[in-house]
Design a protein around this motif. Structure first.
Motif, mmCIF file in Angstrom:
data_model
loop_
_atom_site.group_PDB
_atom_site.id
_atom_site.type_symbol
_atom_site.label_atom_id
_atom_site.label_comp_id
_atom_site.label_asym_id
_atom_site.label_seq_id
_atom_site.Cartn_x
_atom_site.Cartn_y
_atom_site.Cartn_z
ATOM 1 N N THR A 85 0.827 -1.212 0.000
ATOM 2 C CA THR A 85 0.000 0.000 0.000
ATOM 3 C C THR A 85 0.855 1.254 0.000
ATOM 4 O O THR A 85 0.635 2.177 -0.802
ATOM 5 N N LEU A 86 1.842 1.299 0.878
ATOM 6 C CA LEU A 86 2.604 2.539 1.066
ATOM 7 C C LEU A 86 3.539 2.862 -0.094
ATOM 8 O O LEU A 86 3.691 4.037 -0.446
ATOM 9 N N VAL A 87 4.162 1.863 -0.686
ATOM 10 C CA VAL A 87 5.121 2.137 -1.764
ATOM 11 C C VAL A 87 4.452 2.851 -2.942
ATOM 12 O O VAL A 87 4.947 3.901 -3.397
ATOM 13 N N PRO A 88 3.335 2.346 -3.495
ATOM 14 C CA PRO A 88 2.682 3.091 -4.581
ATOM 15 C C PRO A 88 2.202 4.476 -4.167
ATOM 16 O O PRO A 88 2.260 5.415 -4.964
ATOM 17 N N VAL A 89 1.729 4.603 -2.924
ATOM 18 C CA VAL A 89 1.261 5.907 -2.454
ATOM 19 C C VAL A 89 2.416 6.908 -2.431
ATOM 20 O O VAL A 89 2.282 8.045 -2.890
ATOM 21 N N LEU A 90 3.558 6.481 -1.918
ATOM 22 C CA LEU A 90 4.718 7.373 -1.863
ATOM 23 C C LEU A 90 5.214 7.744 -3.255
ATOM 24 O O LEU A 90 5.761 8.837 -3.461
ATOM 25 N N LEU A 91 5.012 6.875 -4.221
ATOM 26 C CA LEU A 91 5.476 7.139 -5.579
ATOM 27 C C LEU A 91 4.506 8.004 -6.383
ATOM 28 O O LEU A 91 4.934 8.871 -7.142
ATOM 29 N N PHE A 92 3.213 7.783 -6.229
ATOM 30 C CA PHE A 92 2.247 8.368 -7.153
ATOM 31 C C PHE A 92 1.329 9.432 -6.557
ATOM 32 O O PHE A 92 0.680 10.153 -7.314
ATOM 33 N N ALA A 93 1.239 9.541 -5.250
ATOM 34 C CA ALA A 93 0.297 10.486 -4.648
ATOM 35 C C ALA A 93 0.960 11.836 -4.368
ATOM 36 O O ALA A 93 2.191 11.945 -4.309
ATOM 37 N N LYS A 94 0.125 12.860 -4.194
ATOM 38 C CA LYS A 94 0.612 14.159 -3.746
ATOM 39 C C LYS A 94 0.807 14.082 -2.241
ATOM 40 O O LYS A 94 -0.160 14.048 -1.474
ATOM 41 N N LEU A 95 2.050 14.081 -1.816
ATOM 42 C CA LEU A 95 2.355 13.789 -0.421
ATOM 43 C C LEU A 95 2.098 14.962 0.519
ATOM 44 O O LEU A 95 2.151 14.798 1.733
ATOM 45 N N GLU A 96 1.822 16.141 -0.051
ATOM 46 C CA GLU A 96 1.478 17.267 0.826
ATOM 47 C C GLU A 96 -0.017 17.306 1.123
ATOM 48 O O GLU A 96 -0.471 18.120 1.933
ATOM 49 N N ASN A 97 -0.787 16.441 0.477
ATOM 50 C CA ASN A 97 -2.227 16.383 0.694
ATOM 51 C C ASN A 97 -2.514 15.891 2.115
ATOM 52 O O ASN A 97 -2.061 14.822 2.514
ATOM 53 N N ILE A 98 -3.296 16.648 2.869
ATOM 54 C CA ILE A 98 -3.509 16.328 4.275
ATOM 55 C C ILE A 98 -4.219 14.991 4.448
ATOM 56 O O ILE A 98 -3.952 14.242 5.397
ATOM 57 N N TYR A 99 -5.114 14.656 3.530
ATOM 58 C CA TYR A 99 -5.822 13.379 3.640
ATOM 59 C C TYR A 99 -4.881 12.203 3.413
ATOM 60 O O TYR A 99 -4.985 11.173 4.088
ATOM 61 N N VAL A 100 -3.978 12.349 2.462
ATOM 62 C CA VAL A 100 -2.983 11.301 2.211
ATOM 63 C C VAL A 100 -2.069 11.145 3.426
ATOM 64 O O VAL A 100 -1.764 10.027 3.854
ATOM 65 N N ILE A 101 -1.638 12.266 3.995
ATOM 66 C CA ILE A 101 -0.802 12.224 5.203
ATOM 67 C C ILE A 101 -1.530 11.497 6.328
ATOM 68 O O ILE A 101 -0.954 10.652 7.028
ATOM 69 N N MET A 102 -2.808 11.804 6.494
ATOM 70 C CA MET A 102 -3.605 11.199 7.560
ATOM 71 C C MET A 102 -3.693 9.680 7.388
ATOM 72 O O MET A 102 -3.583 8.920 8.356
ATOM 73 N N LEU A 103 -3.863 9.219 6.139
ATOM 74 C CA LEU A 103 -3.956 7.776 5.884
ATOM 75 C C LEU A 103 -2.603 7.089 6.028
ATOM 76 O O LEU A 103 -2.527 5.941 6.493
ATOM 77 N N ILE A 104 -1.522 7.768 5.656
ATOM 78 C CA ILE A 104 -0.187 7.188 5.845
ATOM 79 C C ILE A 104 0.100 7.010 7.334
ATOM 80 O O ILE A 104 0.603 5.960 7.769
#
Length: 411
Positions: A85-104
């Motif tokens: 889950t985390l590897v694709p998210v770190l590669l493809f998502a906007k990491l400054e997005n607060i919702y993405v940060i919250m899920l990580i």
């Protein structure tokens, strides 16, 4: 990370194809492909490593058919789900997005709690694992983090439509109202299913406090978030009892949440469906598709007969992700429907324990509602093969997922 690289290449060099990374659907497709690849290819390597470390499951004798055959099957397989889950998210998502940060944060947080529990069970020979009170403390801590973030962070906003009657000089097809969006606003609005005016504001729960009551809404909101996270993560944990049940059920839930995240974060679709537009949540589609890919890839090894168990490392994590995802897209009140399998498993244990204690106190002899709880064990005792139980639970999960999606229009 690749998102930022290709954004730079597009901006500076107009690299052909780099603009594709600006599309959520393209990055979501890449994330699910990569998560499937990691879970299936590297999952095998992780399973072999767990076997070398003698991370075999110690089976508690419940008198169930085929139970003893599972002894020694590697556990802590939730590591596969977390990494995939985390590897694709770190590669493809906007990491400054607060919702993405919250899920990580949720994934790592719950993964650590589950890992400690599995570690104590295996290496410290403590069959109870991490004491329940410490699990609850961990879940409460995550609930406080998520609740405070949703309440205070400036990027957690919604946009609501305003409907203005058209004046007589305007020509509008079929005399429909002209719809516009208000500016983004900080509010604790959520969605109540099957109601025409389906938006509910938690502030109403403290309106009795008088003037300035809105500043006290966190007193109500944060405990609700804590309860949801605790209930769903424990429900996923209880569901993880037979091969493929928790992973498959969670994948069905994940697909549904991906649809909700996509339409809620897209102004066109949210306008068409007449649902709440939540800016920035479209990016969660990247996370949840990676999560679904990881679960399906994990099923490659977890389907009957399982080559690996997810353990609490996986079950607590997937429950936490599902709960926080639903809260982020303001669909937490759909959880009883969408996560109906988890709810049934939870209720079966609560009812069984409660009825046993009540009858023991009243009659001097404890009585049971089910032959065994959680619910899937009840059907095992009745003689159903676990594969049949799993598939039938999946079918129920699909039905509940469809019913959840239908709430977009049925009010």
């Amino acid at each position: 990370m690749l998102y930022y690289l290709f954004e730079y290449l597009e901006k500076e060099y107009q690299l052909p194809g780099a603009s594709l990374f600006g599309f959520i659907t393209f990055r979501a497709a890449l994330s699910v492909i990569l998560s499937l690849f990691i879970a299936t290819v590297y999952g095998k390597k992780i399973i072999k490593y767990l076997q070398r470390q003698q991370m075999g499951e110690s089976i508690r004798d419940l008198g169930l058919e085929g139970q003893n055959e599972k002894a020694g099957t590697p556990t802590m397989g939730g590591i596969i789900i977390i990494l995939a889950t985390l590897v694709p998210v770190l590669l493809f998502a906007k990491l400054e997005n607060i919702y993405v940060i919250m899920l990580i944060v949720t994934t790592i947080w719950m993964g650590i709690i589950g890992f400690i529990d599995d570690y104590l069970k295996k290496f410290k020979n403590d069959k109870a694992g991490l004491p329940g009170k410490f699990k609850i403390i961990g879940q409460i801590g995550l609930g406080i983090f998520v609740g405070v973030t949703m309440y205070m962070h400036p990027d957690v906003t919604v946009k609501r439509k305003i409907i203005k009657p058209t004046n007589n000089t305007e020509v509008v097809a079929q005399n429909t109202p002209q719809e516009e969006f208000n500016p983004e606003e900080k509010t604790l609005l959520t969605t109540i299913p099957f109601i025409k005016q389906n938006e509910f504001n938690y502030e109403k729960l403290v309106s009795w406090a008088g003037e300035g009551y809105t500043k006290y809404v966190w007193i109500i909101f944060i405990p609700i978030v804590i309860f949801i996270i605790t209930a769903v993560s424990n429900g996923a944990n209880l569901t993880d009892g037979i091969d493929g049940l928790a992973a498959g059920s969670s994948a069905i839930i994940g697909v549904t949440l991906a649809i909700f995240a996509w339409v809620s974060g897209n102004v066109i679709f949210s306008d068409y469906l007449n649902i709440m537009f939540i800016p920035n949540t479209g990016e969660l589609t990247i996370f949840i598709t990676a999560f679904v890919g990881a679960l399906i890839g994990f099923l490659w090894y977890n389907a009957y007969p399982a080559q690996v168990f997810m353990g609490d490392t996986g079950s607590l994590t997937i429950g936490g992700i599902i709960a926080v995802m639903a809260i982020a897209i303001r669909k937490e009140w759909l959880i009883p429907i969408l996560c109906g399998i988890f709810l049934m498993e939870n209720l079966s244990v609560v009812l069984q324990v409660g009825w046993f204690k009540y009858t023991k106190k009243k009659f001097g002899e404890g009585r049971r509602i089910f032959r065994m709880s959680p619910l899937h064990h009840h059907y095992q005792v009745k003689g159903f093969h676990e594969s049949k139980i799993v598939i039938r639970f999946w079918i129920i999960g699909i039905f509940l997922a469809i019913l959840t999606i239908v709430t977009l229009k049925i009010r």
